[in-house]
Structure formats: structure tokens, C-alpha cells
Design a protein around this motif. Structure first.
Motif, PDB file in Angstrom:
ATOM      1  N   UNK A  92       0.801  -1.226   0.000  1.00  0.00           N
ATOM      2  CA  UNK A  92       0.000   0.000   0.000  1.00  0.00           C
ATOM      3  C   UNK A  92       0.835   1.278   0.000  1.00  0.00           C
TER       4      UNK A  92
ATOM      5  N   UNK B 265       9.170  15.795 -15.217  1.00  0.00           N
ATOM      6  CA  UNK B 265      10.449  15.181 -15.557  1.00  0.00           C
ATOM      7  C   UNK B 265      10.818  15.381 -17.019  1.00  0.00           C
TER       8      UNK B 265
ATOM      9  N   UNK C  96      13.094   5.392 -12.480  1.00  0.00           N
ATOM     10  CA  UNK C  96      12.747   3.973 -12.475  1.00  0.00           C
ATOM     11  C   UNK C  96      13.178   3.300 -13.771  1.00  0.00           C
TER      12      UNK C  96
ATOM     13  N   UNK D   7       8.842  16.017  -3.967  1.00  0.00           N
ATOM     14  CA  UNK D   7       9.384  14.812  -3.339  1.00  0.00           C
ATOM     15  C   UNK D   7       8.257  13.885  -2.891  1.00  0.00           C
ATOM     16  N   UNK D   8       7.270  14.450  -2.223  1.00  0.00           N
ATOM     17  CA  UNK D   8       6.165  13.618  -1.754  1.00  0.00           C
ATOM     18  C   UNK D   8       5.419  12.991  -2.919  1.00  0.00           C
TER      19      UNK D   8
ATOM     20  N   UNK E  47      10.827   2.541  -2.242  1.00  0.00           N
ATOM     21  CA  UNK E  47       9.591   3.327  -2.242  1.00  0.00           C
ATOM     22  C   UNK E  47       9.336   4.020  -0.924  1.00  0.00           C
TER      23      UNK E  47
ATOM     24  N   UNK F 284       9.692  20.456  -1.958  1.00  0.00           N
ATOM     25  CA  UNK F 284       9.152  19.535  -0.955  1.00  0.00           C
ATOM     26  C   UNK F 284       7.970  18.738  -1.470  1.00  0.00           C
TER      27      UNK F 284
ATOM     28  N   UNK G 286       2.517  17.813   1.716  1.00  0.00           N
ATOM     29  CA  UNK G 286       1.412  17.146   1.030  1.00  0.00           C
ATOM     30  C   UNK G 286       0.573  16.296   1.976  1.00  0.00           C
ATOM     31  N   UNK G 287       1.238  15.500   2.804  1.00  0.00           N
ATOM     32  CA  UNK G 287       0.507  14.540   3.636  1.00  0.00           C
ATOM     33  C   UNK G 287      -0.381  15.245   4.650  1.00  0.00           C
ATOM     34  N   UNK G 288       0.131  16.319   5.231  1.00  0.00           N
ATOM     35  CA  UNK G 288      -0.617  16.964   6.310  1.00  0.00           C
ATOM     36  C   UNK G 288      -1.577  18.041   5.807  1.00  0.00           C
TER      37      UNK G 288
ATOM     38  N   UNK H 158      11.649   6.932  -0.183  1.00  0.00           N
ATOM     39  CA  UNK H 158      11.270   8.147  -0.891  1.00  0.00           C
ATOM     40  C   UNK H 158      10.218   8.919  -0.113  1.00  0.00           C
ATOM     41  N   UNK H 159       9.191   8.204   0.345  1.00  0.00           N
ATOM     42  CA  UNK H 159       8.137   8.880   1.095  1.00  0.00           C
ATOM     43  C   UNK H 159       8.695   9.495   2.375  1.00  0.00           C
TER      44      UNK H 159
ATOM     45  N   UNK I  47      -0.821   4.954   2.576  1.00  0.00           N
ATOM     46  CA  UNK I  47      -2.050   4.161   2.646  1.00  0.00           C
ATOM     47  C   UNK I  47      -1.964   3.030   3.660  1.00  0.00           C
TER      48      UNK I  47
ATOM     49  N   UNK J 136      10.600  12.612   1.712  1.00  0.00           N
ATOM     50  CA  UNK J 136       9.666  13.699   1.412  1.00  0.00           C
ATOM     51  C   UNK J 136       9.102  14.289   2.704  1.00  0.00           C
ATOM     52  N   UNK J 137       8.676  13.411   3.618  1.00  0.00           N
ATOM     53  CA  UNK J 137       8.138  13.891   4.885  1.00  0.00           C
ATOM     54  C   UNK J 137       9.184  14.654   5.688  1.00  0.00           C
TER      55      UNK J 137
ATOM     56  N   UNK K 124      11.163  16.863   5.013  1.00  0.00           N
ATOM     57  CA  UNK K 124      11.185  18.317   4.804  1.00  0.00           C
ATOM     58  C   UNK K 124      10.391  19.047   5.881  1.00  0.00           C
ATOM     59  N   UNK K 125       9.399  18.363   6.429  1.00  0.00           N
ATOM     60  CA  UNK K 125       8.526  19.031   7.386  1.00  0.00           C
ATOM     61  C   UNK K 125       8.709  18.505   8.799  1.00  0.00           C
TER      62      UNK K 125
ATOM     63  N   UNK L 200       6.602  12.280  -5.967  1.00  0.00           N
ATOM     64  CA  UNK L 200       7.396  11.214  -6.571  1.00  0.00           C
ATOM     65  C   UNK L 200       7.320   9.958  -5.711  1.00  0.00           C
ATOM     66  N   UNK L 201       7.291  10.142  -4.401  1.00  0.00           N
ATOM     67  CA  UNK L 201       7.190   8.985  -3.518  1.00  0.00           C
ATOM     68  C   UNK L 201       5.864   8.260  -3.728  1.00  0.00           C
ATOM     69  N   UNK L 202       4.784   9.022  -3.768  1.00  0.00           N
ATOM     70  CA  UNK L 202       3.474   8.415  -3.979  1.00  0.00           C
ATOM     71  C   UNK L 202       3.395   7.729  -5.341  1.00  0.00           C
ATOM     72  N   UNK L 203       4.126   8.268  -6.284  1.00  0.00           N
ATOM     73  CA  UNK L 203       4.040   7.751  -7.656  1.00  0.00           C
ATOM     74  C   UNK L 203       4.402   6.269  -7.741  1.00  0.00           C
ATOM     75  N   UNK L 204       5.219   5.807  -6.809  1.00  0.00           N
ATOM     76  CA  UNK L 204       5.583   4.386  -6.816  1.00  0.00           C
ATOM     77  C   UNK L 204       4.360   3.485  -6.749  1.00  0.00           C
ATOM     78  N   UNK L 205       3.290   4.009  -6.146  1.00  0.00           N
ATOM     79  CA  UNK L 205       2.102   3.178  -5.952  1.00  0.00           C
ATOM     80  C   UNK L 205       0.936   3.640  -6.810  1.00  0.00           C
ATOM     81  N   UNK L 206       1.187   4.544  -7.737  1.00  0.00           N
ATOM     82  CA  UNK L 206       0.077   5.119  -8.486  1.00  0.00           C
ATOM     83  C   UNK L 206       0.562   5.464  -9.886  1.00  0.00           C
TER      84      UNK L 206
END
Lengths: 204, 204, 204, 204
Positions: C36, D135, C180, D114-115, C111, D111, D38-40, C114-115, C40, C118-119, C121-122, D117-123
Motif C-alpha cells: 500500500x 520530468x 525507475x 518529493x512527496x 519506495x 518539498x 502534502x501529507x498533512x 522516498x516517502x 495508505x 519527502x516527509x 522536509x517538514x 514522486x514517492x506516492x508515484x511508486x504506488x500510483x
DNA sequence: TTCTAATCGAGACGGTACGTCCCGTCTTGCC
DNA sequence: GGCAAGACGGGACGTACCGTCTCGATTAGAA
């Protein structure tokens, strides 16, 4: 467009839906309370049973206790009967006692009310809510009957009203809630006689 | 060291430790109950306060409810006063009511008992336990007083004993537990008079 | 009984069980992360998959992020290979790059890392943790290789070491994580040549 | 008011409003992304900050991810500078790197990218969107510079273009995004030299 | 004295519910 | 038909207890 109009613009959105959801929650909550009691009832099961998100509950009440208190309080209030005024103490008394018994006999209200009164010892707000919503109106009805009887000369003017109210309410409440014993019409008649005699003697 | 001494030590040795732990738990449980009430009391806080492991609690009682029931029951039982037998209904009554008031006024027992009676609606075993340990002995004391008065001719033989007991216990219990109102000696005297009158009228 | 003995008395209780549970959680967490992704993945699903209560997770880590960070960090650390020391820059380089590629190619670590970056940064703490656990050791390995080559005279002493490390790590990391794209041995050989040339020119 | 005016308003009035709302959302979204990542970031806070309803967001984009992707993509695209064409590899390189650094230094884009690109691994869709919007254009600019240099004879025709592009972009990106280290002009000059040397050696 | 068996304090275990937050959808009345 | 407001069902968050379990240390009694 006036400011008032603008402010009020979206204030009513979803009133119908809200009503429907509130009813579903109320029904589910009473059902769960009846089956499990206050302590074992869970907000999650209420929400599930109502087909509703938990947030819908917490949008309406800040906590489980607040929800149950309000539900019980309003149900009990709407069940508040008109104060009897038959013109004679004995019939007024019997009528009030019969009404009271019928309400107490409702197994749901009785059981939950007991749990709430118990919690009230440790929660001033709850105690206040129960007093205002449940206790006070009933005591007031009893007070009216007693005062009328005093005015008619059926009871001595020196009657201690608070004690009189206790005498009126307490024995029946105990029988139904705590002893869980019978309280048929015959019992009620005897009780009425006894209370009537007690009231005449309950002078300061 | 003689054989008898050795045997004596053998019989009581483990029991001493057990007793010490049981006392620590009991004390902690009552303290938590007094502060938080039944619902908010947790077995973990009791164990922490007593300085014992949770297992020590569950080795003695199978559940929180069982522990509290037994604790309350035994405390209430040891507080059961001798039935008054002054030879006159009025003084017997007043003495019983005063004793009863003093017990109810104990804030701990009163509050917890309320919660337990509420729970009892949904738990037959608990209801049974409360009846046996708390309710029945007190009703029996009242019954004795009433029967004595009947035997002395102070009360009519047709008196409905169960109703008489309700009349005796309920008003005071309600005042103290639910209304949380005053119950001083003056109030008690008036109440005694009222109940006495009621009893004479409470015939089937 | 000494104080030390008393204090240590129960400190080791359940070490075996704890180990078993930790392993179940770890395995479940990696599986969920793989399926996930970090965002997720839920603590509840990890707990369910591990056959474990949520509390078991929160007893070990204060939050989802902390758990994932630590798991990834330790897995990455144990995967840290010995720094190559073949005696020649070219072979050291190729070996390091091959190792690095193999680690990056692990789809899970790549994977999630990478996430997390990214996090970071904050979240200063997360950034710190990643630096200490993931970034710094790898940069240190690269630094050793470069310093050895300088000592052998294969690289100019004026080499900007930090820049050199960037040159070594970045292109491969980008290719694998972001683009990739492929990174077979042929690519690696060309890359090694290019980096070697770059290093000789990367002087202040 | 004439019919034309009315019609004109009807035709453009909605579009103007829509435009105003879209801009408010865009601004709020970037602000939230900058502050929280992004996440928060939540759609609710974006709507609140923009002073619009949540539905206004979901009328424009099907999801949070879609919104952020598109916003970032368009912002990044409009920030795409003209490909340098100074006529010499060294100056082209330095100019491209400087532009790239300035874009990466924008803390917001960096920032969030980065988030994403990380999510992109799963989408896959997200990966596709990022490739197309972010890119690919940048790689194309780099490719042009390299091809020009080959055409001028500054780089060998056997240069592996994809690898060359990696060498160009990756070290700087890593330094800025992951290491978060300095990237001043002096560093850039050294880096340019190193990359130039690497490119000359990056032959298949 | 040494062994044995119960009990101890500590605290992790699987579970359930708490009250909060946010997702993406839906509903309402105004413009 | 778009707008702001905000309720909706759903589901994860991190916390607190329930009653059970395991651990090694402690304690007396019995051998």
C-alpha cells in the motif's frame, strides 16, 4: 442582499436530512440502551445500528453521556402528563401515582435513569441536567396537588411540602426501580391510603 | 521450636501475606471508588494504588464487578446495626431511620450502591447479590419492627408488610441518594410521625 | 536481598513473547508497506495482519511514522555492506555502485525511503533520523573510497569530497528511484567511467 | 441595461467568478502545501483558507492528489526556462544548472515534488502525470544541450544521452532536495567542470 | 537446610471502545 | 448552474482499560 440574508444563506442546509439522521440515531440508541444498558452500550454500535458515521453522533452531542442524558431527558419530558386536578386529594393522588407507575414501568427509562442518577454523584453537570429535566417537573406536579389540597382544607397548612413530595414519590419509585416488585392497582389503592394518612401527619 | 509451633506456622504463613495484600487492595479500591465512582474506577488504578500487580486482584475476584460487589456487600453487612427493640413503634422507627440515614450518609456506600443497583437491571447475578447482601437484611430489620408493633397492637394486623417496609425505607433513601437533600433530626422526627400515620392506614 | 536484585526482579518478564510479537509486527508492517505504500498503510491493518492488538504497536513506537522510520532504518542498516577496498579506484567504484544499486532495487525500501525523505522536509526529527541511519553511513563509505584514492594518488588532493560523494551516489539513485529506469551492468560500467572522469575534474 | 450587456454578463459572468474562485483555491493550496506538506495538507483547510466550499475544490479536481499534481505541474511548467544556447557546452551547462538550482531552491515545489514522486511508486497515473509535466520537459532541455554539443564536436557521438542527462540533473537535485546542503556559485562552477569531464567519458 | 509450590509485582498480551480528524459525496438555499 | 456552508458514511488515528498471560523473585512450609 442584506447582511442578514447573506449570513443566513446556508444556515438551514440539510435540515431534512439532519432530522432523518437524528431520528435514526435516537431509535438506535434507545434500542441499544434497552438491550445492553448504559455501561455496555457503545457509540460505535449505535452508529452501526443507525447506519450512520460516528461523527454524526459527536456532531450532535459531545460525549456518550451527553447523548444519553439528552435523549432520556427529552423522552421523559414529553412523557410528562398533565397534573391531575380532580378536585379531591385522594383521586388526585391515585391518578398521579398511576401515571408515575406507568412511566417507571417503562423498562428502558427506568433502567437508564438509574444508571444516570448513579453517575450524577460524580458529575455535577449531569446531576443538574437530571434535576432540571427529570426530577424537578415531577416534584412540581406533586407540589401542586398538595398545595391545592391545603387550599381546600384537606391537608393541614403546616404540611412540610418537601417531605410530602418525598412521601408521594419515593415508595412507588423504590418498589418499581429497586425492588422490581409488583405495583398493581390494588397495591396502588393501599399505597394511596397510606400516603394520604402520612400527609395529614407530616406537619412541622 | 516444637512441632505444634511449626504446624501453626505452616497453617498461617502464606495466609499472612495474602491477608496483607487483600487489605491493601480493599483500601485502594474504596479510595478509588470514592474518588471516581464505579464506572470511572479502573482495576489498573486500584492495583497501582495498592502497590500490587493486577493479577493479585484477579486471583481474588473474577471481575471488576465481582470485586466491587463483594467489597460493598461485606462493608455494608458489617455496618448492619442491631434491630432496634425499644418496645414502642415510634422510638423503634426513629432509631431505625436514624441508623439508616447514617449509613446512607456515608458518601462512598451510597454512590456505589446506586451504580450497582443500576447495573443490576442487566445482570441477574448482580441483582441477586445485592438483594441478599444489601436489600434483604435491611428489609428484614424493618419487618421485625413492624411485626412487633402488630403483636403489641400498635399496628393493625391487616397491615401490608411489604408496603409498610417500602414506606419506611423509601422516603429517606430518596431524599439522601437522589435529592441529596438535608435529613437532620427535625426532618427525621416529622418523617417518623408521617410514616407512623401511614403504617396505620396501609391496610389491604 | 539486595536492592539491585529487587529492582531487576520483573524486568525481563516476557522477553521471548515480546520478541515473537515484534517479529510478527515487523513482518506485517513490511508487507503492508510493500502493498500500500507509507501513506495508505494503516496501523490497524498492520495489527490485524500481525494478529496483534494495536496497543502492541504503540507500546513499541509512539506513532506510525516512528515505527516505519525505525523499521526501515534498521533494515537498511543491516543491509549496509562493507566498504569495498580493492586497491584501485575503478574497481572500488564499480563495486560500491553495484551494491548501492542492489539495495535501491529492493522495491520496498526504495519506495518507502522516498516517502520518508519527502516527509523529512517538514519534520526535523525524521530528517535527523534518516540522516543518521540511512544517509550518513553511505556517504561515509563513499568518502573512504575517495580518500583512499587520493592517498594512492589516483585522485587530486584538491578534490571536493562532498561534491565527489554527490557525483557517486546521485546519478544512480535518481535513475533507480525517480526515473525507475534500467541499471544493468553495462550501464553501471559506463557510469563508473563517467564518474571516475568527473572525480578527477571535481577540484576546487 | 441592454440585452447585449445582459447576454455578455451571462456569457462571461460565470467564468469570471469561476476564475476568481480557482485562483483563491490555488493560492490557498500552495500556502497550505508550503506550511504542512502534502501529507498533512487537508482539503478542508484549503477550502477554509480560500473562503470557498469544499465542493468548489471537488468540482475542479476529482481528488486531493489530482489537485496537487495539477497545481504543481502547471506551476513547474510555467517556470520552465528557455533552453540555454550560448554556443558552448560549458556555459550552456552552467546556465542550465543555475536555472535548475533556482527552481529546486523554491522550497515549496521541492518539498511537494518529493512527496509526489514517492506516492508515484504506488500510483501509475500519478507517475505518468509527473513524468509528462515535470520530468520529461527538463530532461528534454538537457538532451538538447548535449545533442548540440555533440553536433559541435564538443562531446563524443557515442555519448549515452540518458546517462548524460542523469549526470547533469542528479547530483544537484540530490544536494538540494535530499542533503539540503549549500549550492552556491562556487559549488556550481566545480560541479560544471566535473560534469563536463564526466560527459566526455560517458560513452557506451 | 534444602526443596517445592504458591504467590508476589510488573507489565505485555489481544481486544474493544473512546473521541478526533479528514476523505470524497451530498444537500440546501442564495445568487 | 455555480456558489458557501457544512452534514453525511466511512475509516484511521492514538489512548485507556478490560481480563489474561508470562516472567523471575520471594516466601514459607515440608522433607
Amino acid at each position: 442582499m442584506t447582511v442578514e440574508q447573506k449570513k443566513g444563506r446556508a444556515a438551514t442546509g440539510g435540515a431534512v436530512l439532519r432530522q432523518r439522521v437524528t431520528e435514526a440515531i435516537t431509535e438506535a440508541a434507545f434500542a441499544e440502551l434497552a438491550e445492553a444498558g448504559y455501561a455496555r452500550m457503545s457509540m460505535e454500535s449505535v452508529a452501526r445500528r443507525a447506519g450512520v458515521g460516528k461523527a454524526a453522533l459527536y456532531r450532535r452531542w459531545p460525549s456518550k453521556q451527553a447523548m444519553v442524558t439528552e435523549l432520556i431527558g427529552s423522552r421523559v419530558s414529553e412523557a410528562l402528563p398533565p397534573t391531575p386536578a380532580t378536585g379531591a386529594l385522594h383521586t388526585d393522588l391515585r391518578e398521579l401515582l398511576a401515571t408515575f407507575r406507568d412511566q417507571l414501568a417503562h423498562p428502558l427509562l427506568a433502567r437508564i435513569a438509574a444508571a444516570l442518577f448513579a453517575e450524577a454523584s460524580h458529575d455535577g453537570a449531569l446531576a443538574e441536567g437530571l434535576h432540571t429535566g427529570v426530577t424537578a417537573p415531577r416534584r412540581e406536579a406533586a407540589r401542586t396537588i398538595l398545595q391545592d389540597a391545603i387550599d381546600r382544607g384537606e391537608l393541614p397548612p403546616e404540611l412540610d411540602l418537601d417531605l410530602g413530595i418525598d412521601l408521594l414519590i419515593a415508595p412507588l419509585a423504590f418498589r418499581v426501580l429497586v425492588i422490581q416488585g409488583r405495583s398493581d392497582d390494588e397495591y396502588l389503592e393501599t399505597l394511596t391510603n397510606a400516603i394520604e394518612a402520612a400527609l395529614k401527619a407530616a406537619v412541622r
